[in-house]
Design a protein around this motif. Structure first.
Motif, short mmCIF file in Angstrom:
data_model
loop_
_atom_site.label_atom_id
_atom_site.label_comp_id
_atom_site.label_asym_id
_atom_site.label_seq_id
_atom_site.Cartn_x
_atom_site.Cartn_y
_atom_site.Cartn_z
N LYS A 165 0.84 -1.19 0.00
CA LYS A 165 0.00 0.00 0.00
C LYS A 165 0.87 1.24 0.00
CE LYS A 165 -4.06 -1.96 2.32
NZ LYS A 165 -4.97 -1.85 3.49
N LEU A 166 0.38 2.28 -0.67
CA LEU A 166 1.08 3.54 -0.80
C LEU A 166 0.43 4.58 0.10
CD1 LEU A 166 3.23 5.26 -2.31
CD2 LEU A 166 1.47 5.67 -4.07
N TYR A 167 1.24 5.32 0.84
CA TYR A 167 0.74 6.35 1.74
C TYR A 167 1.45 7.67 1.43
CZ TYR A 167 -0.67 2.22 4.42
OH TYR A 167 -1.20 1.01 4.79
N PHE A 168 0.69 8.76 1.48
CA PHE A 168 1.32 10.07 1.27
C PHE A 168 0.51 11.14 1.99
CE2 PHE A 168 -0.87 8.64 -2.63
CZ PHE A 168 -1.98 9.48 -2.62
N GLN A 169 1.13 12.30 2.16
CA GLN A 169 0.49 13.41 2.85
C GLN A 169 -0.68 13.94 2.03
OE1 GLN A 169 3.50 16.39 3.55
NE2 GLN A 169 3.61 15.89 5.72
#
Length: 265
Positions: free
Chosen positions: A132-136
């Motif tokens: 999974k990709l997480y970003f602000q």
């Protein structure tokens, strides 16, 4: 990210996949942090030409044990550098991250670490186990707007980040945010353009900073966005920068002409 890491069949990516699984797969939480995600978001998987940064959410002693087994070398900021035939991988324990260790953020998870990057384009991570990709919040919008800004202004390397800011904005055809402009201006005022140029020459074959003899011209270029014009230094190859015109002389300044920057960091 999934397509690049898990479905690409090139020898280079297969070698990376093998290293990630065999060397780091025993840890429950490992994330690719920052640069790879930024480069793929900016220019697709073909745009990725850098090393790989890994954050490991595990006790620092366990990460140190892995570094000893891999004969990885300590780096300047509490992590380790591991080199293979095809890849350079920097990795560190979450608890030893510079911004957390020095009290600028409270990082109880890798998600928290996104608050501690200097550049806002680096505030993203990809969990290898969950894929999974997480970003602000606002991350993709900032990339689409081609505006590079500051996330956490405190940094262990002010000159280094000022040079990175100059190179990324001018060579990637971006615009610096007001906060990033203030940071670069502060560093240049304190250290001088010559200091930035010397630092850059130690890291790169071609210097962007030395093209600007005046601080004001450099700051105008960083704020200009797409206002790019040519720069040539005794070579038939053109390196495009704003504020510099194409000439047979080593340096020159121009007031107009628009071209896109094609050189990469």
């Amino acid at each position: 990210m999934d397509d690049y890491l898990w479905r690409d069949r090139s020898k280079t990516v297969l070698a990376l996949r093998q290293v990630l699984v065999e060397k780091f797969g025993d840890f429950e939480k490992v994330s690719i942090f920052g640069g790879m995600i930024r480069d793929i978001a900016r220019n697709g998987k073909r745009g990725f030409r850098s090393d790989v940064d890994l954050v490991i959410d595990a006790p620092a002693a366990e990460v140190k044990d892995l570094a000893d087994r891999l004969a990885a070398k300590p780096n300047l900021f509490g992590g380790f550098g591991y080199r293979t035939a095809r890849w350079e991988i920097d990795f560190w324990a979450l608890e030893t991250s510079w911004a957390h260790k020095h009290g600028h953020i409270n990082a109880s998870s890798v998600d928290d670490l996104m608050e501690g990057t200097f550049f806002d384009w680096d505030a993203a991570h990809y969990d290898l186990k969950s894929r999974k990709l997480y970003f602000q919040s606002g991350y993709l919008e900032r990339i689409r707007s081609r505006t590079l800004g500051v996330n956490l202004v405190e940094t262990p390397s002010a000159v280094g980040n000022a040079v990175r800011a100059v190179r990324r904005v001018l060579l990637w055809d971006l615009r610096a945010s007001p906060c990033l402009l203030d940071f670069v201006e502060h560093v240049v005022s304190n250290e001088g353009l010559e200091t930035l140029s010397r630092y850059e020459k130690r890291k790169h074959q071609r210097s962007v900073c030395e093209a600007y003899v005046e601080r004001s011209r450099l700051l105008e270029a960083l704020a200009a966005g797409n206002n790019k014009v040519y720069f040539l230094r005794g070579s038939p190859r053109q390196l495009e920068l704003p504020g510099i015109f194409l000439s047979s002389t080593p340096r020159g300044l121009a007031n107009n002409s628009e071209h896109r920057a094609s050189a990469r960091l």
